[in-house]
Every structure is written in C-alpha cells, then in structure tokens.
Design a protein around this motif. Structure first.
Motif, short mmCIF file in Angstrom:
data_model
loop_
_atom_site.label_atom_id
_atom_site.label_comp_id
_atom_site.label_asym_id
_atom_site.label_seq_id
_atom_site.Cartn_x
_atom_site.Cartn_y
_atom_site.Cartn_z
N GLN A 2 26.18 39.97 62.88
CA GLN A 2 25.72 38.84 63.52
C GLN A 2 26.04 38.64 65.04
O GLN A 2 25.23 38.15 65.95
CB GLN A 2 25.92 37.40 62.83
CG GLN A 2 25.37 37.37 61.44
CD GLN A 2 25.84 36.23 60.66
OE1 GLN A 2 26.64 35.38 61.22
NE2 GLN A 2 24.93 35.84 59.67
N ALA A 3 27.39 38.87 65.39
CA ALA A 3 27.74 38.78 66.43
C ALA A 3 27.19 39.96 67.46
O ALA A 3 26.89 39.60 68.88
CB ALA A 3 29.43 39.07 66.53
N LEU A 4 26.94 41.19 67.02
CA LEU A 4 26.46 42.09 67.74
C LEU A 4 24.87 41.96 68.00
O LEU A 4 24.56 42.13 68.96
CB LEU A 4 26.53 43.59 66.96
CG LEU A 4 27.96 43.99 67.01
CD1 LEU A 4 27.91 45.47 65.75
CD2 LEU A 4 28.47 44.43 68.27
N GLY A 5 24.12 41.44 67.16
CA GLY A 5 22.77 40.98 67.32
C GLY A 5 22.81 40.00 68.17
O GLY A 5 21.42 39.71 68.83
N ALA A 6 23.52 38.99 68.27
CA ALA A 6 23.68 38.07 69.21
C ALA A 6 24.32 38.12 70.54
O ALA A 6 24.37 37.14 71.42
CB ALA A 6 24.16 36.69 68.70
N ALA A 7 24.98 39.31 70.65
CA ALA A 7 25.77 39.68 71.88
C ALA A 7 26.92 38.37 72.36
O ALA A 7 27.02 37.89 73.27
CB ALA A 7 25.20 39.71 73.16
N ASP A 8 27.39 38.08 70.87
CA ASP A 8 28.58 37.12 71.08
C ASP A 8 29.87 37.38 71.25
O ASP A 8 30.62 37.91 70.41
CB ASP A 8 28.36 36.35 69.50
CG ASP A 8 29.26 35.05 69.54
OD1 ASP A 8 30.29 34.70 70.16
OD2 ASP A 8 28.73 34.22 68.80
N LEU A 9 30.19 37.27 72.65
CA LEU A 9 31.36 37.86 72.85
C LEU A 9 32.73 37.29 72.67
O LEU A 9 33.53 37.91 72.18
CB LEU A 9 31.60 37.67 74.50
CG LEU A 9 30.36 38.16 75.49
CD1 LEU A 9 30.77 38.32 76.89
CD2 LEU A 9 29.99 39.68 74.89
N ALA A 10 32.43 35.77 72.10
CA ALA A 10 33.61 35.18 71.63
C ALA A 10 34.11 35.59 70.29
O ALA A 10 35.09 35.79 69.94
CB ALA A 10 33.22 33.69 71.72
N VAL A 11 33.08 36.02 69.53
CA VAL A 11 33.32 36.22 68.02
C VAL A 11 33.91 37.84 68.08
O VAL A 11 34.90 37.97 67.40
CB VAL A 11 31.89 36.43 67.33
CG1 VAL A 11 32.36 37.06 65.71
CG2 VAL A 11 31.66 34.68 66.80
#
Length: 239
Positions: free
Chosen positions: A177-186
C-alpha cells in the motif's frame, strides 16, 4: 532531484533460464518489471541508480559496466550493469545478486536512456542512514531515477524460505500500500527488527527510496503484488 522510481523484486527466478520449468509462474511479475522500466525511461533521467540488498562483499557503489553472473545457479548467463562500457567492465568485484537481476532486467528492456550506477545496501542498515543515502543519491544529478530492488517477507507459507509467520501478510500489505501510494512516512518508519525477522530484504532499499523522494512530489502506482513462493514480490512505479 528524483524524477522517477521503479520498485521490483529481485529473485534470480525472474530470469527464465534460472527458473526453468517454473518460469511461467513469474511471467506476470517479469512483465510488470519491464513496464516499470518504461516509466523510468519516459522520465528522461540524466542518471539511473540501481539499489539492492547486498552481502558485505557486495555493498557500496558499483560503476557502470560492473559484471554479474547467474552461473552459481547452473545457468551460463553473464550480465553487466548498464551498457557495459564503463570502467566497471574491468572491475573484478561482481555485482550482488539483486543488482545482477536488475542488470538482466535492464538488458531485457534494452535500456540506453541514461548512464547506470549501482549501490549495494546492507539489509540491516539503520533507517536513518538509509534515508540519508537516498537524499545524497537524489542530489547526484539534475534528473535522477532509481531502480529499487528488494523482496518483501519470506514467511508467507509453510514452504517459504523463512517458514510461516502470521505477521508476514500484514507486513507485506502495509508495504504494498505504501509503495502504491508513494507514502514516504510509512516506508521510512518500517519496523527494522520485524523486517529482519520476516527476512524482508527490501526494507533498506525502500527506505533509501523514501529519502531520495523527499520533496519530489511523486505519485505511486502498484503494478503487481503476489507471493508465489511464499515470498512477497511487489512492483511499483513512482513518477
């Protein structure tokens, strides 16, 4: 500045000759990886840096042309990082397995869009040092692209390399999910101890990516996520 990134798994089984009869099982992953490299090419980078987990002897920088091989898997296939004409062609230090897989993918994709360099990262490298390394990579050129190699947990089934661990699915789901959303914090706060226990070799490379992407404003897209051998494999693009 980072302008694009592709995240790919790094099992040697991506190479059909290594997988032999099992090659069709990773066909979808292989196709997704090639599609991800197309996103990197479309970003017109000045420099492509390939990052992947590495044992002590493979850690650190690897110049363009550095050699790799799959002979250890009984397959007569040699590769070089990038076009193969750089100083690394004469360097006796072989690419770590993850970067050899990346070199094979780049060859399969006919990569000729930018110079290529490699960086082998220790799987236990602390998160802060990973993100610092990413910031340094992003400053290497005006337009930097990253090819980030790394697997998720290796504990998804009883026959997985790390046996079955009930925490593995939730860990991989969070990462996907983090990779798909480019979620740097996670990504930058992934539990290092848990990742090590689950044998998630991609943790450090993903955190290098998180550091490189700070301030870049990239959007993510998850192209593939599965665990055909009890190991989490994910393909994503950031652009």
């Amino acid at each position: 500045m980072l302008v694009a990134a592709a995240v790919c798994p790094c099992p040697p089984l991506l190479v059909p000759e290594v997988a032999a009869g099992a090659a069709p099982e990773l066909r979808a992953a292989r196709t997704a990886c090639i599609d991800a490299l197309g996103v990197l090419a479309a970003a017109r980078p000045d420099l492509l840096v390939v990052i992947g987990p590495a044992d002590p002897e493979g850690r650190g920088p690897h110049p363009e042309g550095a050699p790799g091989s799959f002979r250890g898997f009984g397959v007569d296939i040699d590769v070089r990082l990038g076009l193969g004409g750089g100083l690394g062609a004469a360097d006796g230090r072989p690419l770590p397995q993850s970067l050899a897989v990346a070199a094979w993918l780049l060859t399969r994709a006919n990569w000729a869009d930018a110079p290529v360099e490699g960086l082998g990262v220790g799987e236990t490298l602390e998160a802060e040092r990973c993100t610092d390394a990413g910031r340094e990579l992003a400053a290497r050129a005006r337009r930097v692209a990253l090819l980030v190699m790394g697997d998720g947990s290796a504990c998804r089934t009883l026959k997985a390399p790390g046996y079955l661990d009930e925490r593995a699915v939730s860990f991989d789901t969070e990462v996907a999910q983090a990779l798909g959303a480019a979620d740097l914090a996670v990504l930058s706060t992934l539990d290092e101890s848990l990742a090590y226990e689950l044998k998630a070799a991609g943790r450090a490379p993903w955190q290098v990516l998180a550091g490189a992407a700070e301030g870049a404003g990239l959007s993510g897209r998850l192209l593939y996520e599965d665990a055909p051998y009890g190991v989490g494999y994910m393909v994503a693009t950031w652009s």
